[in-house]
Write an enzyme that holds these catalytic residues in place. Sequence first.
Site: not given
Ligand code: GLN
Length: 501
Positions: A91, A166, A190
């Site tokens: 990532k 994400s 994420s």
């Molecule tokens: N979807 C969650 C957020 O927007 C989690 C993001 C993540 O785990 N990095 O914060």
Amino acid sequence: MTVPGKTIELITSELSSGKTTARAVAVRSLAAAENLNDTLNAFLQIDRAGATRRAEELDREAGTDGAADSIVQGQNAATESLLRAVPIAVKDNICVRGLQATCGSRILAGYHPPYDATVVERLRAAGAVIVGKTNCDEFAMGSSNENSAFGPVRNPWDTERVPGGSSGGSAAAVAARVVPAALGSETGGSVRQPAALCGVVGVKPTYGRVSRYGLVAFGSSLDQVSVFGLTVKDAAVVLQTIAGRDERDATTADVSVPDYAAQLADDIRGARVGVPRELLGEGVDADVRARVEEAIEAYRELGVEIVDVALPHAKYSIAVYYIIATAEASSNLARYDGVRYGYRTEDPEDLRQMYRRTRDEGFGAEVKRRIMLGTYVLSSGYYDAYYLKAQKVRTLIQQDFLDAFDVCDAVLTPTTPTPAFRLGEKTDDPLSMYLSDIYTCMANLAGVPGVSVPCGLSSAGLPVGFQLMGRHWGESTILRLAHAYEQAHPLDARPRVMAEE
Ligand code: GLN
């Protein structure tokens, strides 16, 4: 029945039998990454030169290029590891020396970290070949990958739909069989959420299990590098490679790391899986509920005892998460000021204007929303009402898990309330987007590990996942349970967009 595609085990067995070479494995993965990128947009950078060079080096070390007299012994026994020549995607918020690290943000465009994250260093030492950096929501803030400054990633099962976020690029790369495993990061789900939406396995370790050195900070008390795998075993092998104490991250714990892969086959009969029934009611898509009920039944058939558990404070987890994560983000993101990294605005009149314009032009809308929310909940008049209260409820959520683990070994829930949604479907409604994390962010708040496992398809042919959460440091138990289910019910369907075999 098995999961289609080349797992780590298959790649390494083809290598050791001489059926293929590290170079051929890398070339296949790179070609797939390149060919599918117009469709999926999963990669922000593909390292053709670096990956090929590394693979050739591995072939020379092993003497598989025919030049047996030029065998160079690796510095450590790790070259014999299970990851030798295995292509892995990373990532874009994890530092890989020589490659960009944009975090999906314009503000880091052009930033090339001069060092490897500890997790990358460990992967390399184990013989892995890094093929590229994957697309993600800006600074890992999002649940659909639509917050990337470099365009959304598309779901290999249906390119009109999101892959989740994400870590959407890593999820799509594994689902499309470009790589058997990839690194992502979790702050609130994420990796598990996109894993479920893309029909692959996603593991978030216990907080403190894996080093955050070289992972760009979002919510530091929640962040953990996490792993995608085509199978549970793929994810387990990568996790045990990257896990363990790191002097460069004081929040890593000195807890020994088991050989997760070796323990996968251990018997699960008699294990107790807890189901918080109150979380399976309202708001859950009917297909998701049906697939998860079937998974619970499957565990019964495997000799697992299903027990009722309650997580009475879980309903507050989204609210608590979006206070704590934004508070930490507002402070972590203060460092992007146009001076130290990446983007700087053109021709500012003075220093103040340089800061202001750089941040205004460099950050996207969601990141700005989070910085403002986070600054607000930390401000002197509201600190007690929001931030302090959220910290107290966080402790209650953690206590719920400790109580649940008095009566069970793992807690099972859906991973997400719905299968993959359409691109654009939730972009105008942040709250409904935030609700995608309803089952996942509680594990981050409590610091416990979680794994998402594919459990069939919806009536529209989209993958569904269930999640197991375990005790602190109890990755072995949930991975073993996940593996047993997967052996009995592998997801043998193929995504529409997939690398050639
Ligand atoms: N979807 C969650 C957020 O927007 C989690 C993001 C993540 O785990 N990095 O914060």
